[in-house]
Scaffold this motif. Sequence first.
Motif, PDB file in Angstrom:
ATOM      1  N   GLY A  19       0.709  -1.262   0.135  1.00 42.67           N
ATOM      2  CA  GLY A  19      -0.032  -0.092  -0.094  1.00 42.67           C
ATOM      3  C   GLY A  19       1.024   1.275  -0.126  1.00 42.67           C
ATOM      4  N   TYR A  20       1.986   1.341  -0.433  1.00 37.94           N
ATOM      5  CA  TYR A  20       2.986   2.515  -0.359  1.00 37.94           C
ATOM      6  C   TYR A  20       3.030   3.175  -1.913  1.00 37.94           C
ATOM      7  CZ  TYR A  20       4.954   1.067   3.993  1.00 37.94           C
ATOM      8  OH  TYR A  20       5.173   0.701   5.515  1.00 37.94           O
ATOM      9  N   TRP A  21       2.911   4.163  -1.731  1.00 38.54           N
ATOM     10  CA  TRP A  21       3.177   5.223  -2.904  1.00 38.54           C
ATOM     11  C   TRP A  21       4.750   5.055  -3.107  1.00 38.54           C
ATOM     12  CZ3 TRP A  21      -1.156   6.239  -0.597  1.00 38.54           C
ATOM     13  CH2 TRP A  21      -2.365   6.541  -1.302  1.00 38.54           C
ATOM     14  N   THR A  22       5.460   4.927  -4.278  1.00 34.88           N
ATOM     15  CA  THR A  22       6.979   4.805  -4.086  1.00 34.88           C
ATOM     16  C   THR A  22       7.435   5.798  -5.043  1.00 34.88           C
ATOM     17  OG1 THR A  22       7.059   3.194  -5.742  1.00 34.88           O
ATOM     18  CG2 THR A  22       6.774   2.200  -3.428  1.00 34.88           C
ATOM     19  N   ASP A  23       8.602   6.132  -4.953  1.00 33.52           N
ATOM     20  CA  ASP A  23       9.313   6.915  -5.964  1.00 33.52           C
ATOM     21  C   ASP A  23      10.867   6.651  -5.960  1.00 33.52           C
ATOM     22  OD1 ASP A  23       9.399   9.091  -8.287  1.00 33.52           O
ATOM     23  OD2 ASP A  23      10.602   9.892  -6.702  1.00 33.52           O
ATOM     24  N   HIS A  24      11.536   6.560  -6.694  1.00 32.81           N
ATOM     25  CA  HIS A  24      13.076   6.305  -7.037  1.00 32.81           C
ATOM     26  C   HIS A  24      13.615   6.962  -8.105  1.00 32.81           C
ATOM     27  CE1 HIS A  24      11.750   2.603  -9.115  1.00 32.81           C
ATOM     28  NE2 HIS A  24      12.978   2.889  -9.678  1.00 32.81           N
ATOM     29  N   ALA A  25      14.698   7.261  -7.697  1.00 30.75           N
ATOM     30  CA  ALA A  25      15.781   8.045  -8.749  1.00 30.75           C
ATOM     31  C   ALA A  25      17.209   7.863  -8.552  1.00 30.75           C
ATOM     32  CB  ALA A  25      15.341   9.348  -8.739  1.00 30.75           C
ATOM     33  N   ILE A  26      17.834   7.775  -9.648  1.00 30.61           N
ATOM     34  CA  ILE A  26      19.443   7.854  -9.427  1.00 30.61           C
ATOM     35  C   ILE A  26      19.819   9.475  -9.501  1.00 30.61           C
ATOM     36  CG2 ILE A  26      21.638   7.065 -10.481  1.00 30.61           C
ATOM     37  CD1 ILE A  26      20.129   4.775 -11.758  1.00 30.61           C
ATOM     38  N   VAL A  27      20.396   9.731  -8.599  1.00 32.36           N
ATOM     39  CA  VAL A  27      20.559  11.341  -8.249  1.00 32.36           C
ATOM     40  C   VAL A  27      22.200  11.584  -8.275  1.00 32.36           C
ATOM     41  CG1 VAL A  27      18.525  11.471  -7.082  1.00 32.36           C
ATOM     42  CG2 VAL A  27      20.837  11.216  -5.766  1.00 32.36           C
ATOM     43  N   ASP A  28      22.498  12.742  -8.736  1.00 29.11           N
ATOM     44  CA  ASP A  28      23.858  13.278  -8.531  1.00 29.11           C
ATOM     45  C   ASP A  28      24.015  13.868  -7.246  1.00 29.11           C
ATOM     46  OD1 ASP A  28      26.299  14.605  -8.855  1.00 29.11           O
ATOM     47  OD2 ASP A  28      25.842  15.495 -10.805  1.00 29.11           O
ATOM     48  N   CYS A  29      24.757  13.248  -6.310  1.00 32.86           N
ATOM     49  CA  CYS A  29      24.691  14.077  -5.002  1.00 32.86           C
ATOM     50  C   CYS A  29      25.560  15.401  -4.929  1.00 32.86           C
ATOM     51  CB  CYS A  29      25.778  13.210  -4.153  1.00 32.86           C
ATOM     52  SG  CYS A  29      24.821  11.407  -3.913  1.00 32.86           S
TER      53      CYS A  29
END
Length: 365
Positions: A142-152
Amino acid sequence: MTDVTCVDLFCGAGGLTHGLVLEDIRVTAGVDVDPACRYPFEANNRGARFIKRDVREMTGEDLEALFGDSGIRLLAGCAPCQPFSTYAQRYDIKRDHKWGLLYEFSRLAEATQPDLVTMENVPSLAKNEVFLDFVEELKRLGYWTDHAIVDCSKYGVPQTRRRLVLLASKRGKIRLIPPTTAEAKTVQEAIGHLPEIKAGGVWPEDPLHTASRLTDINLQRIRASKPGGSWKDWPEHLVAACHRSKSGSTYPSVYGRMEWEKPSPTMTTQCHGYGNGRFGHPSQDRAISLREAAILQSFPETYKFAGSHEDVSFSVLARLIGNAVPVELGRAVANSIWAHLETVGESHPTAPGDREAQQAEALVS
């Protein structure tokens, strides 16, 4: 006032925890199997307790006890990344017990059903079955999820470090805030003010500002190196036999100096060694110090890693520093959480998420 309480699995030296704490998220405990993490984790994060335990042995009840009687609960963690790194060919992935640790993270999320989940890891994990399974399990729960590869470097870390960041919430859509800086912080801005030391030396006022020794030939090599260059710049008699071979020509990023006007290369667990990457100081004839490595990971200059001079071990502390989640990335995660909670109707007295989001919008508009 919204109270967010976090338990940090695979907490290491406390990089993620410290970033969360700096933005008013209360971390009650960090869990890790490495006893060397205890001192830096507890010394710098008041109120957070270090639990030396294998996550595979933890139950949902154990985790519930660490959360305690809290408001909104956040489960955080960065499972060891070696099986997923670009060096994975050095590991027997199917036999490495670390391969399944993300499934253990998933198991504990299912057992405790926290309001929020966050995870950080190497970019290559995003294409791996274990991560895809992790995301699908969160969605099933039941989670909304978001993921991304980020430049720190776009979040205030003076380092060219790319990481996979996941956020999940049971309360609505969530995402990482946009970049918080228009220009990357440079090596000069990060460590240029530190006192000069020699190879093998230490600054008396800070035992962590110490650099590893160099052999005579490596001292000649670094003197022949230029910022941004490599061993290809050396006279022939200094070039190692392994680099003269055809296969050696594919390793140009060893024995290099950093450049003052650029972010540093990615910090690794071998960042204290001149021959292990581009870890040579830009102008001093030595590898970067442990303190410099920690600052390039965006730890505060006052962050304590060892209790005394006797506790300073290059191999141990470089491992803790190189494996850490950059503190500034942890702050970005925290501010993303506050921005999300404000969106879904929860309040925060200082509204850091809104402040960061507004700054980011101004930078990208």
